[in-house]
Write an enzyme that holds these catalytic residues in place. Structure first.
Site, PDB file in Angstrom:
ATOM      1  N   GLU A  88       3.545  10.249   4.769  1.00 21.90           N
ATOM      2  CA  GLU A  88       3.145   8.854   4.639  1.00 21.90           C
ATOM      3  C   GLU A  88       4.291   8.038   4.056  1.00 21.90           C
ATOM      4  O   GLU A  88       4.922   8.448   3.081  1.00 21.90           O
ATOM      5  CB  GLU A  88       1.925   8.730   3.717  1.00 21.90           C
ATOM      6  CG  GLU A  88       0.692   9.480   4.188  1.00 21.90           C
ATOM      7  CD  GLU A  88      -0.094   8.744   5.257  1.00 21.90           C
ATOM      8  OE1 GLU A  88       0.292   7.592   5.597  1.00 21.90           O
ATOM      9  OE2 GLU A  88      -1.097   9.296   5.753  1.00 21.90           O
ATOM     10  N   GLU A 145       1.229   1.599  12.363  1.00 26.61           N
ATOM     11  CA  GLU A 145       2.154   2.264  11.443  1.00 26.61           C
ATOM     12  C   GLU A 145       3.493   2.473  12.152  1.00 26.61           C
ATOM     13  O   GLU A 145       3.932   3.586  12.428  1.00 26.61           O
ATOM     14  CB  GLU A 145       1.519   3.568  10.954  1.00 26.61           C
ATOM     15  CG  GLU A 145       0.251   3.304  10.158  1.00 26.61           C
ATOM     16  CD  GLU A 145      -0.614   4.532   9.916  1.00 26.61           C
ATOM     17  OE1 GLU A 145      -0.141   5.658  10.166  1.00 26.61           O
ATOM     18  OE2 GLU A 145      -1.773   4.367   9.488  1.00 26.61           O
ATOM     19  N   HIS A 157      -1.641   6.188  14.547  1.00 29.18           N
ATOM     20  CA  HIS A 157      -2.112   4.858  14.178  1.00 29.18           C
ATOM     21  C   HIS A 157      -1.019   3.873  14.573  1.00 29.18           C
ATOM     22  O   HIS A 157       0.043   3.815  13.931  1.00 29.18           O
ATOM     23  CB  HIS A 157      -2.409   4.795  12.685  1.00 29.18           C
ATOM     24  CG  HIS A 157      -3.470   5.746  12.251  1.00 29.18           C
ATOM     25  ND1 HIS A 157      -3.498   6.343  11.000  1.00 29.18           N
ATOM     26  CD2 HIS A 157      -4.557   6.223  12.914  1.00 29.18           C
ATOM     27  CE1 HIS A 157      -4.558   7.132  10.918  1.00 29.18           C
ATOM     28  NE2 HIS A 157      -5.209   7.080  12.062  1.00 29.18           N
ATOM     29  N   HIS A 193       3.128   9.043   9.456  1.00 32.36           N
ATOM     30  CA  HIS A 193       2.212   7.920   9.248  1.00 32.36           C
ATOM     31  C   HIS A 193       2.790   6.897   8.270  1.00 32.36           C
ATOM     32  O   HIS A 193       3.855   7.085   7.699  1.00 32.36           O
ATOM     33  CB  HIS A 193       0.884   8.437   8.680  1.00 32.36           C
ATOM     34  CG  HIS A 193       0.021   9.135   9.682  1.00 32.36           C
ATOM     35  ND1 HIS A 193      -1.005   8.516  10.345  1.00 32.36           N
ATOM     36  CD2 HIS A 193       0.040  10.420  10.123  1.00 32.36           C
ATOM     37  CE1 HIS A 193      -1.589   9.382  11.158  1.00 32.36           C
ATOM     38  NE2 HIS A 193      -0.974  10.541  11.042  1.00 32.36           N
TER      39      HIS A 193
END
Length: 378
Positions: free
Chosen positions: A336, A170, A167, A260
């Site tokens: 994350e 990010e 992504h 991420h």
């Protein structure tokens, strides 16, 4: 000098509705190129506003991909594109994100998170390419013909893969990758040295260079979310995933890390693969130990907050870490990091930022080494 807002540069993105009134600058966050499904990233420059109070209103914030991500959020800004700070006066009313500031200089850049430029990506590749024993290779090309780069570190028998920026918005993921690489290249670091002896680490710092350049939040040039393509990537939709999978098929995978950022949760956490069919008790135990080792290596990491096991249903094996776990039978994890701040260790000046992401990347080597030792004891 009149005030001007522009975004025609690497990762730039904003739509201007009306900038004639500095007390009510009306903006809209732009959709990803090729997709109306994803929107949250912004990155733009304001010129000619030194000393003038500005009120920026992002009018479609409530219609973004993760509207709850605006609660408690503070935009980042920089006068030199190197030192980024948080703007304290930000608010969200459920529909509009309002950012108020008085620039101290004639030019200021604002972004959703500290950007990571293509130029920096190439500079890091260049430094790696001339480092002893390091190999920089091209796995393939993106839809728009940009290189999918992999940096190979070490010559040990265990194959480890790390992928960042599926992504593209990010950007903390590539800051993490840089921090991990810097420590792996440190010849005086005993942890890095042993990892290089036990494993070959293949680091893909940006699997989605098109999306990063275009200023997309979650998709590539075709508007495709790469982290829903791993079950059946195609040359027309997701050649980036195809390229990495081909490299994995050649080397095998003994550990996979997919890096991420999360728009909503103000914590660092890992989503594991224990819910993947066939993961097994051995991998579940190895995963639990890996998480405990990471918590010991970095106080920024925690295990109380994260995704529920049922977050991904039918799409489970379309995700990179879940597909790798199923295909190669190894521990496979999604890390994350927050777009906001880490509520366990808040920093009012910068929130979570690029440097903290780099530090976490370096700290990750400790649990990686412990994991390698356990694998070699099996």
């Amino acid at each position: 000098m009149s005030v001007c807002i522009s975004s025609n540069f690497d990762s730039g993105s904003i739509d201007i509705v009306d900038a004639s009134n500095l007390n009510n600058v009306r903006l809209r966050i732009r959709d990803d190129h090729g997709s109306s499904e994803f929107l949250q990233w912004f990155h733009f420059r304001i010129s000619g506003a030194a000393g003038q109070p500005l009120t920026l209103r992002f009018e479609n914030a409530g219609k973004c991909s993760y509207p709850e991500g605006w609660r408690g959020y503070r935009a980042v800004a920089s006068y030199n594109r190197s030192d980024w700070f948080r703007i304290p006066d930000c608010s969200y009313d459920g529909e509009v994100l309002t950012v108020s500031l008085t620039p101290e200089r004639d030019v200021i850049w604002l972004a959703y998170f500290e950007p990571y430029s293509q130029e920096r990506h190439l500079s890091v590749l260049g430094r790696a390419a001339v480092s002893p024993g390091i190999r920089v290779a091209r796995l393939g090309a993106s839809l728009q013909g940009r290189d999918i780069d992999v940096i190979e570190i070490g010559d040990g028998p265990r194959p480890l893969w790390v992928v960042a920026r599926q992504h593209p918005g990010e950007s903390m993921a590539e800051w993490f990758a840089e921090g991990m690489l810097e420590r792996l290249l440190d010849a005086s670091d005993p942890v890095a040295r042993e990892i290089r002896q036990r494993a070959t680490v293949r680091l893909v710092p940006n699997i989605n260079p098109d999306g990063a350049w275009l200023g997309n939040l979650r998709s590539n040039a075709a508007g495709v979310n790469l982290n829903r393509e791993w079950h059946a990537p195609t040359a027309s939709r997701s050649p980036e995933v195809q390229a990495v999978q081909a490299g994995m098929a050649e080397s095998g995978v003994d550990l996979f890390l997919d890096i991420h950022g999360d728009e909503t949760l103000p914590y660092v956490f890992i989503d594991g693969s224990h819910m993947v069919p066939g993961y097994g008790a051995v991998n579940a135990a190895l995963q639990a130990q890996f998480l405990a080792d990471l918590a010991a290596a970095s106080p920024d990491f925690q295990q109380r907050h994260g995704y529920t096991d049922d977050r991904f249903q039918d799409e489970l094996l379309t995700l990179a870490s879940k597909w790798v776990a199923h295909r190669f039978g190894c521990v496979s994890l999604t890390l994350e990091m927050p777009f906001k701040d880490n509520d366990d260790a808040p920093d009012p000046a910068v929130g979570w930022n690029g440097e903290r992401s780099k530090r976490l990347g370096g700290a990750m080597l400790q649990p990686v080494l412990a994991h390698l030792r356990r694998l070699d004891q099996k």
